[in-house]
Design an enzyme around this catalytic site. Structure first.
Site: not given
Length: 404
Positions: A256, A354, A238, A301
Site C-alpha cells: 500500500d 466497490c 481482504k 482492489d
C-alpha cells in the site's frame, strides 16, 4: 419515542461538523458516541442512526425544510424536525420546533418523492451519471437499494474457529446470527449490536466485512502455499481473508502507498493469528519492480468512486465530485498497467472495485486487455454485484490469466 435533549443536541453538533466542516461521518459519530459515559446502547444507537439518516437524506430534508447550505443551527433543527415528523415522532415543546408545519412536511414529502434525484437525495450530476451508465430502470432500483441501511455481516476467521462455533458463542452473548447461502464464511446479525466489544472479536474470531466484499478473495482462486500479492491492501480486510483461505501457508505480500494503513493491518493480522502476511510500503517504484513475474496471484482492489458502498458511507454522495471520478479512472488504469506485471506466466489476477459504474469496471478491464501490457492476459470471467439484486454492497470483480 420520546426525544431527549442531550441526544438531539449531540446529533445537531455532529451534523454541523459533517455538513459545514466537511468531516467524515463515521469519524464524527465515533467521537460523538464517547461524549457521555452515562449513555446506554439505545442512546448511542439513536445518535448514530439519526445522524446517518439525516446525512443520507440531506437533499430531501433540506428541500422539505426549505433551507440551503451552509446550514446554520436553526436550519439543522428544521431538518431534524422533518426527520422526526416523517418518522412519526411527536415533537416536544422546545423552542427549536416552534411553528413546525407537520401536515405541510408530509405533503411536501409526497410531492418531492416523485423526483428521483430529490427522493434519493443525490447531487444532479451523480443521478445523471448513474442513469447514463446503468440505464433508467436499473439505476432507479440500485440507488434506492444503496440508500437502505446496511446489514452487519461478519466474516468468520477460519484460522481460529468455525461458523457454527462462532454462531454458538455469539448466541450465548445474546447476539443472534444467520448463515447466508453462497457466502461460506459469512454470518449476518439478525439485529444490530456492538460486536467489537465481544471477547470473540478481541480474540480474532471474526472481522466485520460485507458479504459482497467476501466474494473477492474467493474469486482469486488461491491455494495454500502460493505467493499472493495484495496490491492495494489498505488496513487489510481482504488480506486477512486471503490468509485464512491459504491456511497460513505460502506468502501474502500486502502493498500500500499508505504506511499507517499497513501498520493497522499488522495489528489486525496479529489478532487474527495470520502469520503469512508481509506488509511492504510502496515508497518507490522499486518495490513493485522487484516483484515483476514473481506472483502466482495478484489482487488489485482498486481505489474507486465507492458508489457501491453508499449504504455504509452516505456522506460520500456529497464528497464525491465529477472531476475526482475522471482522475480515479486514470489511476485505476495506471495501476492495472503497472501491477499486472507482477503476475508470473500462468498466474492469475483479479481486478475489483466497490463501484457499480461500468466505466470503472468492465470498461477498465476491456481497455487494459487491448493495451500493450494487457495483450499477455486472457479474460476468464467477471462478476457484477448490484445492491438491489444481492441485498449487499455493490461490487465488481474480473479474473484474468497471464498466458504461459
Amino acid at each position: 419515542m420520546r426525544l431527549h435533549r442531550n441526544l438531539c443536541f449531540a446529533t445537531i453538533d455532529g451534523l454541523t461538523q459533517i455538513f459545514n466542516e466537511g468531516q467524515y461521518a463515521d469519524k464524527v459519530i465515533q467521537q460523538l458516541l464517547k461524549r457521555d459515559k452515562r449513555w446506554g446502547s439505545r442512546d448511542r444507537a439513536f445518535v448514530a442512526e439519526t445522524t446517518y439518516d439525516i446525512v443520507r437524506w440531506k437533499r430531501l430534508y433540506a428541500e422539505i425544510a426549505d433551507v440551503k447550505e451552509p446550514f446554520n443551527r436553526d436550519n439543522l433543527w428544521r431538518m431534524f424536525a422533518v426527520w422526526a415528523t416523517l418518522k412519526g415522532i411527536k415533537l416536544p415543546d422546545w423552542k427549536y420546533f416552534d411553528n413546525t408545519p407537520s401536515r405541510k412536511i408530509k405533503g411536501r414529502f409526497d410531492e418531492l418523492s416523485k423526483i428521483r434525484k430529490i427522493k434519493e437525495s443525490l447531487p444532479d450530476w451523480l443521478d445523471e451519471l448513474g442513469e447514463k451508465e446503468l440505464g433508467n430502470d436499473i439505476w432507479t432500483k440500485e440507488i434506492s437499494a444503496l440508500n437502505e441501511q446496511a446489514d452487519v455481516i461478519l466474516r468468520v476467521n477460519t484460522l481460529k474457529t468455525t461458523k457454527e462455533k462462532l454462531q454458538g458463542e455469539l448466541f450465548d452473548l445474546g447476539i443472534e446470527t444467520e448463515f447466508l447461502k453462497n457466502y461460506p464464511n459469512a454470518l449476518k446479525l439478525k439485529e444490530r449490536a456492538n460486536v467489537f466489544s465481544t471477547e470473540a472479536f478481541k480474540n480474532g474470531l471474526f472481522e466485520v466485512q460485507d458479504a459482497s466484499s467476501q466474494l473477492v478473495a474467493d474469486f482469486l482462486d488461491i491455494k495454500p502455499g502460493m505467493r499472493v500479492v495484495d496490491t492495494c491492501a489498505g488496513a487489510g480486510g481482504k488480506t486477512l481473508h486471503l490468509a485464512s483461505l491459504m491456511e497460513n501457508k505460502g506468502q501474502i505480500i500486502a502493498l500500500d502507498i499508505y504506511a499507517n494503513k499497513l501498520k493497522e493491518l499488522k495489528r489486525r493480522a496479529k489478532r487474527n493469528g495470520a502469520h503469512n502476511i508481509e506488509p511492504r510500503h510502496i515508497d518507490s517504484t522499486k518495490v513493485i519492480k522487484k516483484l515483476y513475474d514473481k506472483a502466482d496471484r495478484v489482487l488489485i482492489d482498486a481505489p474507486c468512486s465507492g458508489t457501491g458502498v453508499l449504504r455504509r458511507n452516505p456522506d460520500a454522495k456529497w464528497k464525491l465530485e465529477a472531476s475526482f471520478l475522471e482522475k480515479i479512472k486514470q489511476t485505476q488504469q495506471d495501476i492495472l498497467q503497472q501491477y499486472s506485471r507482477m503476475v508470473k506466466p500462468g498466474g492469475k489476477l483479479v481486478y475489483a472495485t466497490c463501484s457499480v459504474l461500468p466505466s470503472e469496471n468492465q470498461k477498465q478491464v476491456d481497455k487494459f486487455l487491448t493495451s500493450e501490457s494487457g495483450k499477455g492476459f486472457t479474460f476468464v470471467k467477471d462478476k457484477k454485484v448490484l445492491a438491489h439484486e444481492s441485498g449487499f454492497d455493490g461490487f465488481y470483480m474480473a479474473l484474468l490469466e497471464k498466458k504461459k
